[in-house]
Each structure stands twice: as structure tokens, then as C-alpha cells.
Enzyme design. Sequence first.
Site, mmCIF file in Angstrom:
data_model
loop_
_atom_site.group_PDB
_atom_site.id
_atom_site.type_symbol
_atom_site.label_atom_id
_atom_site.label_comp_id
_atom_site.label_asym_id
_atom_site.label_seq_id
_atom_site.Cartn_x
_atom_site.Cartn_y
_atom_site.Cartn_z
ATOM 1 N N HIS A 1 36.407 64.031 8.755
ATOM 2 C CA HIS A 1 36.703 64.109 7.390
ATOM 3 C C HIS A 1 38.021 64.045 7.370
ATOM 4 O O HIS A 1 38.888 64.596 8.399
ATOM 5 C CB HIS A 1 36.458 65.586 6.994
ATOM 6 C CG HIS A 1 36.735 65.999 5.688
ATOM 7 N ND1 HIS A 1 35.747 65.501 4.596
ATOM 8 C CD2 HIS A 1 37.788 66.732 5.108
ATOM 9 C CE1 HIS A 1 36.556 65.959 3.502
ATOM 10 N NE2 HIS A 1 37.507 66.667 3.779
ATOM 11 N N ARG B 1 25.678 60.448 2.370
ATOM 12 C CA ARG B 1 24.619 61.138 2.120
ATOM 13 C C ARG B 1 24.681 62.466 2.196
ATOM 14 O O ARG B 1 24.928 62.769 3.501
ATOM 15 C CB ARG B 1 23.225 60.652 2.509
ATOM 16 C CG ARG B 1 23.149 58.905 2.334
ATOM 17 C CD ARG B 1 22.768 58.718 0.872
ATOM 18 N NE ARG B 1 21.958 59.158 0.289
ATOM 19 C CZ ARG B 1 21.801 59.273 -1.221
ATOM 20 N NH1 ARG B 1 22.711 58.635 -1.834
ATOM 21 N NH2 ARG B 1 20.833 59.773 -1.765
#
Length: 193
Positions: free
Chosen positions: A112, A94
Amino acid sequence: MAKKRVAILISGRGSNMASLIAAAKDDGYPAQIALVLSNRPDAPGLVTAKSQGITTAVVDHTMYGKDREGFERALQDVLTAHRIELVCLAGFMRLLTPWFVGQWQGRMLNIHPALLPAFKGLHTHERALEAGVKTHGATVHFVSAEMDSGPIIAQVEVPVLPGDTADTLGARVLEAEHRIYPQALRQVAEGRA
Ligand code: GRF
């Protein structure tokens, strides 16, 4: 020193979550996983967390429609109720508003699967292969209002090998993610980041 109370936010598989849970089992680790919170009731990572005896919670974003801040206020209530001090995003899918990010400034980490600032966003392994880079990797960073852009805490490089596909490269990067995230959380929990 008291262990920092950490919540891990997930949306899916939770393999990075599992690596953080495993690291936090060490007596000398400066953080404890006090909560795993998912925005998806069916996230497989919830089952893994429960099997490890970790408290879990679900705040289903679909119940809030377009009310992103309503969803985030519900997240915040759960985090507050569990006296959470640090938040680790681990495959949490989200986008977060500046309000929520502001609540956790300097206390919320994300992992990431690329060497930021290269390849922000999704499909990083495909894009790394298309770009022809020789070195790819993973980054743990503090979360800022702009996606995949906050101050970098730790990075690990992963070689791109001849014949790599997004899957083989992604699997190599994921192994590196599992090493780097516990190290980065340790740094932050010890106040060294
Ligand atoms: C990882 O590649 C992470 O870097 C990215 O989403 C993926 C989540 O995988 N943000 P998992 O749920 O931790 O297995």
C-alpha cells in the site's frame, strides 16, 4: 529449503510485480514467482511477466457480474492448480471477501502506498500532500478482511519535499515500494514475519 511458490495478483502496470520477479531471479531468494494472475485481460503487467518467462493467467471479474464469490472461487481454482503457497497482491484492484481472505490467512501480502494506518484506500499521495505530512511512505502487510488493515510486515518512510506534486511524491514512493516488497516477501517466505 524449497523455494515457496508465489502468485502475484495484478490489475494493471505491474511495476511492483516486476521488482518481485527481478528479486526472485537470485538463486538465494526463498521464493519463486510461479504465476502472475490478472483480473484484467489487458493489464500491461501480463506482457511484462510473459517477457520474463513467467506463467500468466487471467480471471476476468467482469464475467462474474455481481457474483464476487464466484470470481474468487475461480481465482482459488487457478491458485490451487498452480500449487501456490503465498499470494502477493500488487496493484490488484478488487476488494476481497472474508471467504477468500480466510483461505490465505497469513499467506497473502499487499503493498500500500502510504504509512498505514494513515491514508488507507485510494489517492494516498494527494491526501498526504493535503494533510501536510512531512513523511510519507509505503507499507507491506498481511491481508485481513478489512481493507488495508492487516498486520504490518515492513514499512519504508519517504520524505515529502517542498514543491512535491502527487506525481513526484508518488514516483519517490514507488521506488521505495520496489525495494521494500521483495524484502518483505523474503521475510515471509523464510518464516520470519
Ligand atoms: C502501487 O502504488 C501499489 O502500492 C498500489 O498500487 C500501485 C500498483 O502499481 N497498491 P504497480 O502496478 O505495481 O506498478
